[in-house]
Design an enzyme around this catalytic site. Structure first.
Site, PDB file in Angstrom:
ATOM      1  N   ASN A 201       0.900  -1.158   0.000  1.00 51.31           N
ATOM      2  CA  ASN A 201       0.000   0.000   0.000  1.00 51.31           C
ATOM      3  C   ASN A 201       0.938   1.207   0.000  1.00 51.31           C
ATOM      4  O   ASN A 201       1.224   1.796   1.028  1.00 51.31           O
ATOM      5  CB  ASN A 201      -0.892   0.015   1.242  1.00 51.31           C
ATOM      6  CG  ASN A 201      -1.906  -1.121   1.215  1.00 51.31           C
ATOM      7  OD1 ASN A 201      -2.268  -1.618   0.152  1.00 51.31           O
ATOM      8  ND2 ASN A 201      -2.356  -1.537   2.390  1.00 51.31           N
ATOM      9  N   GLU A 282      -8.254  -3.486  -3.025  1.00 53.11           N
ATOM     10  CA  GLU A 282      -8.486  -2.810  -1.749  1.00 53.11           C
ATOM     11  C   GLU A 282      -8.269  -1.303  -1.871  1.00 53.11           C
ATOM     12  O   GLU A 282      -7.624  -0.677  -1.029  1.00 53.11           O
ATOM     13  CB  GLU A 282      -7.585  -3.403  -0.655  1.00 53.11           C
ATOM     14  CG  GLU A 282      -7.872  -4.882  -0.426  1.00 53.11           C
ATOM     15  CD  GLU A 282      -7.116  -5.473   0.757  1.00 53.11           C
ATOM     16  OE1 GLU A 282      -6.009  -5.001   1.058  1.00 53.11           O
ATOM     17  OE2 GLU A 282      -7.662  -6.398   1.376  1.00 53.11           O
ATOM     18  N   ASP A 356      -6.949 -14.975   2.189  1.00 49.92           N
ATOM     19  CA  ASP A 356      -5.987 -14.039   2.764  1.00 49.92           C
ATOM     20  C   ASP A 356      -5.245 -14.590   3.973  1.00 49.92           C
ATOM     21  O   ASP A 356      -5.574 -14.225   5.100  1.00 49.92           O
ATOM     22  CB  ASP A 356      -6.702 -12.748   3.163  1.00 49.92           C
ATOM     23  CG  ASP A 356      -5.725 -11.622   3.447  1.00 49.92           C
ATOM     24  OD1 ASP A 356      -4.547 -11.794   3.116  1.00 49.92           O
ATOM     25  OD2 ASP A 356      -6.146 -10.589   3.989  1.00 49.92           O
ATOM     26  N   GLU A 384      -0.608 -11.983  11.007  1.00 46.98           N
ATOM     27  CA  GLU A 384      -1.808 -11.141  11.006  1.00 46.98           C
ATOM     28  C   GLU A 384      -3.036 -11.879  11.517  1.00 46.98           C
ATOM     29  O   GLU A 384      -3.848 -11.314  12.238  1.00 46.98           O
ATOM     30  CB  GLU A 384      -2.047 -10.630   9.575  1.00 46.98           C
ATOM     31  CG  GLU A 384      -3.346  -9.854   9.427  1.00 46.98           C
ATOM     32  CD  GLU A 384      -3.559  -9.323   8.008  1.00 46.98           C
ATOM     33  OE1 GLU A 384      -2.685  -9.506   7.145  1.00 46.98           O
ATOM     34  OE2 GLU A 384      -4.620  -8.709   7.781  1.00 46.98           O
ATOM     35  N   HIS A 512     -11.699 -16.699   8.306  1.00 44.70           N
ATOM     36  CA  HIS A 512     -12.069 -15.285   8.392  1.00 44.70           C
ATOM     37  C   HIS A 512     -13.101 -15.053   9.496  1.00 44.70           C
ATOM     38  O   HIS A 512     -14.153 -14.459   9.275  1.00 44.70           O
ATOM     39  CB  HIS A 512     -12.614 -14.830   7.029  1.00 44.70           C
ATOM     40  CG  HIS A 512     -12.391 -13.358   6.752  1.00 44.70           C
ATOM     41  ND1 HIS A 512     -13.044 -12.364   7.453  1.00 44.70           N
ATOM     42  CD2 HIS A 512     -11.592 -12.711   5.858  1.00 44.70           C
ATOM     43  CE1 HIS A 512     -12.656 -11.184   6.991  1.00 44.70           C
ATOM     44  NE2 HIS A 512     -11.764 -11.359   6.038  1.00 44.70           N
TER      45      HIS A 512
END
Ligand code: GCW
Length: 674
Positions: A201, A282, A356, A384, A512
């Site tokens: 990003n 995203e 992910d 994460e 998730h």
């Protein structure tokens, strides 16, 4: 809390601890490693020699300097072999006789191979293997073995749990933190040869002249260790820093901007690796903003860096909320049609699974599906979705499970590992990337055991077919010590730890289910917000009728993206592995598992098994106090207690939530959620 003793072990040395070997074996090792022969000094040979000296000094005593053949026990470093099997980076370590004297020769075609060989040699002593009659040859199977730092220019780290970024953009280039040298040593010791310094990003600032100068200072520091610097490129940089109106890849002014930018970069960093790009995902800008494709975008950039020998690594982690299809299908749908259209210096970098970095995902269907393209692997080293840096979760088994998965793309044995190392389709430009877990914490990774995830990533990038258990053992010996009373239980703890996290977080193929945004702790109730595919309820699809995401032909049909035999198996309840059950199937609460339990009972038991495993790690670790230095022991013990409480939290919250749908009692012996 233990007050730190002077110079207490704090984990800074990572696995490169060169503590003296036991007195009983010292003389034997010292006899083989008594001296180092003078070398022809390139910068890399210098650091190789310095590392060997440093390692031997710590392990067995300071080596002398002596010519090979002048006495026994000389180590000779040679970077002028012509051994095609070793390639540019491989090495060979052999015990030979020179002038009747026992000599250890660490040889390679290029100096960087010697450096790798030196680390390997030292590791043999660190793990107490014999160095008497060596004949070892090793060469990396993957060409680009890279860390992807998601580090921002303000030193925050996206999904980083180990402090601030180690790249100190404020003080660079005037001051280069010597810590970067230790970072380079650690990476070289496991064969990592590339680092992307900034977050995918990305901010366009990273491509301005001041930041290029800073990146160049980093590159200068890493270069002797065989590590190239790469940068994440922000697609809209031509607008933000180039004064253009557009970032359309087919606009000649845009192509000219990137060409000039590449020229500027290579002037400052002659061996600059290339660009990593996250586009049209995203909210990041990309070529699709101009009605162009990933091919248009990637190839335009590839043409800018190509003449300098650079590569473009284009991420396949692309999905859009305007696309109603199952998010698990979108990467494949976007990229598969472009197979064969990317330039030779483009690599498509694919996450290990289609959603992910979940605690468990089946392998990404793009592996094996793009034989005419360079396809790289992206693993996440930072945890994460696996408890950040406090949970002890060794990721080796996760990586190994993915790499050993059989895509069946070209018949049985078409493993993901063979796609990634290029064997399957004869590809030369191969990549394995890991999203780094490194930060400014003294122990680098936020926890002692997370160092093992950095380590195993590098080792598997060198050899994707290696065993994560063997690597865990090497790491444990090098990091904590060689006493079998320590090594055996620690390796056992590590090897089961990932499965335990799957159990207490997302058993039986659930995915998730974590808290919103932060991704920490349970959040199976998360719903609403900007997009359905960022919510837990979307993925679990729990209701009175059952639970799980139907990806078979009656559902999203994601199974059709795999080779027919693989997809058919995933879609078939008699064939699919129960570890992926609810990834592919929506099933009633009373569905019978292989154990004979109902799905509901089995789920509850798995959550509890995860908690029980963490209990076990707490007990085991407590017994290891005699074998581990006090400070590191105490830190790990504290973290294991946190993990214990949080495993319970995950179990209780998940069971309480899903019970509102199952409306069934807990199986016998199971405690109700607190
Ligand atoms: O997993 C998601 C993360 C984002 C990350 C994104 C990506 C860098 O939650 O923080 O952004 O993946 O891989 O691009």
């Amino acid at each position: 809390v233990v007050a730190p003793a002077a110079r207490a072990e704090d984990g800074y040395d990572l696995w490169l601890r060169y503590k003296p070997v036991e007195a009983s074996v010292r003389a034997a090792y010292a006899a083989r490693a008594a001296a180092i022969a003078p070398t022809r000094d390139t910068p890399t040979m210098k650091v190789a020699r310095a590392e060997l000296e440093r390692g031997l000094t710590g392990l067995v005593g300071k080596p002398a300097s002596a010519a090979a053949g002048s006495r026994d026990g000389v180590i000779l470093l040679k970077a002028d072999s012509a051994d095609t099997a070793l390639g540019d980076e491989g090495y060979r370590i052999r015990t030979l006789t020179v002038n009747g004297r026992t000599t250890t020769v660490i040889a390679a075609n290029r100096d960087v191979g010697v450096l790798y060989g030196v680390f390997r040699y030292l590791s043999l002593i660190q793990t107490r293997q014999s160095v008497d009659k060596l004949d070892i040859a090793s060469a990396p199977k993957v060409k680009l073995r890279m860390l992807n730092h998601w580090d921002n220019l303000n030193r925050t780290v996206e999904r980083g749990y180990a402090g601030q970024s180690i790249f100190d953009w404020w003080r660079l280039p005037g001051h280069v933190d010597p810590r970067l040298v230790d970072y380079a040593r650690a990476n070289a010791s496991i064969g990592i040869n590339g680092a992307v310094l900034n977050n995918v990003n990305a901010k366009a600032d990273s491509l301005t002249a001041p930041y290029i100068a800073k990146a160049a200072a980093v590159a200068d520091t890493l270069r002797p260790y065989g590590i190239k610097v790469y940068l994440s490129a922000r697609w809209s940089a031509p607008i933000e820093i180039g004064g253009l109106k557009s970032a359309d890849p087919l606009d000649p002014a845009v192509a000219a901007f990137w060409k000039a930018k590449a020229d500027e970069l290579y002037k400052a960093i002659p061996d600059f690796g290339g660009f990593l790009v996250k586009a049209n995902s995203e909210g990041q800008p990309g070529p699709q903003d101009y009605g162009r494709t990933h091919v248009d975008g990637a190839n335009m950039l590839a043409d800018a860096v190509g003449p300098h020998g650079g590569v473009v690594i284009w991420r396949a982690f692309v999905y859009s909320h305007q696309q109603p299809d199952d998010r698990a299908k979108q990467g494949y749908s976007e990229f598969k049609p472009f197979d064969g259209q990317f330039r030779d210096n483009v690599v498509i970098q694919v996450k290990n699974g289609a959603i992910d970095f979940q605690p468990r995902e089946p392998f990404h269907p793009l592996f094996g599906a793009m034989p005419k393209s360079n396809l790289g692997m992206e693993f996440q080293i930072t945890k994460e979705y696996l408890g950040f840096s406090t949970h002890l979760v060794y990721l080796g088994p996760l990586y190994e499970e993915t790499l050993k998965s059989d895509t069946m793309a070209e018949g049985k044995g078409s493993t993901v590992a063979k796609v990634v190392d290029g064997q399957l389709d004869g590809r030369k430009l191969t990549v394995m990337a890991g999203v780094a877990n490194i930060g400014s914490d003294r122990n680098w990774s936020g926890s002692q055991f997370d160092q093992a995830n950095w380590y195993v990533f590098g080792r598997l990038a060198w050899d994707p077919e290696a065993s994560s258990r063997a690597i865990a053992e090497d790491w444990t010996r090098m990091t904590f010590g060689n006493d079998p009373r320590l090594v055996k239980p620690v390796v056992a703890m590590m090897m089961g730890s990932r499965e335990a996290a799957v159990d207490y977080m997302t058993p039986l193929g659930l995915h998730h289910q974590m808290g919103r945004d932060g991704h920490y702790g349970p959040g199976p109730w998360v719903s609403g917000g900007p997009r359905a595919d960022w919510t837990s309820v979307y993925y679990a699809k729990a209701g009175p009728d059952g639970v799980g995401f139907d990806r078979t032909p009656t559902g999203s049909n994601a199974t059709a993206q795999y080779a027919p035999a693989v997809g058919a198996c995933f879609a078939d309840l008699k064939c699919v592995d129960e570890k992926n059950l609810l990834w592919f199937h929506h099933l009633p609460w009373d569905y019978r598992l292989k154990s004979g339990d109902t799905l509901w009972d089995g789920m509850v038991r798995r959550y509890s098994a995860g908690v029980a495993y963490v209990d076990g790690m707490n007990r085991t670790w407590a017994t290891l106090a005699p074998y581990v230095d006090a400070r590191r022991h105490a830190e790990v013990a504290d973290y294991l207690k946190i993990q214990r409480d949080e495993a319970q939290w995950w179990r209780d919250a998940s069971i309480a939530w899903f019970q509102t749908f199952s409306k069934r009692p807990l199986p016998p012996g199971e405690k109700p959620p607190a």
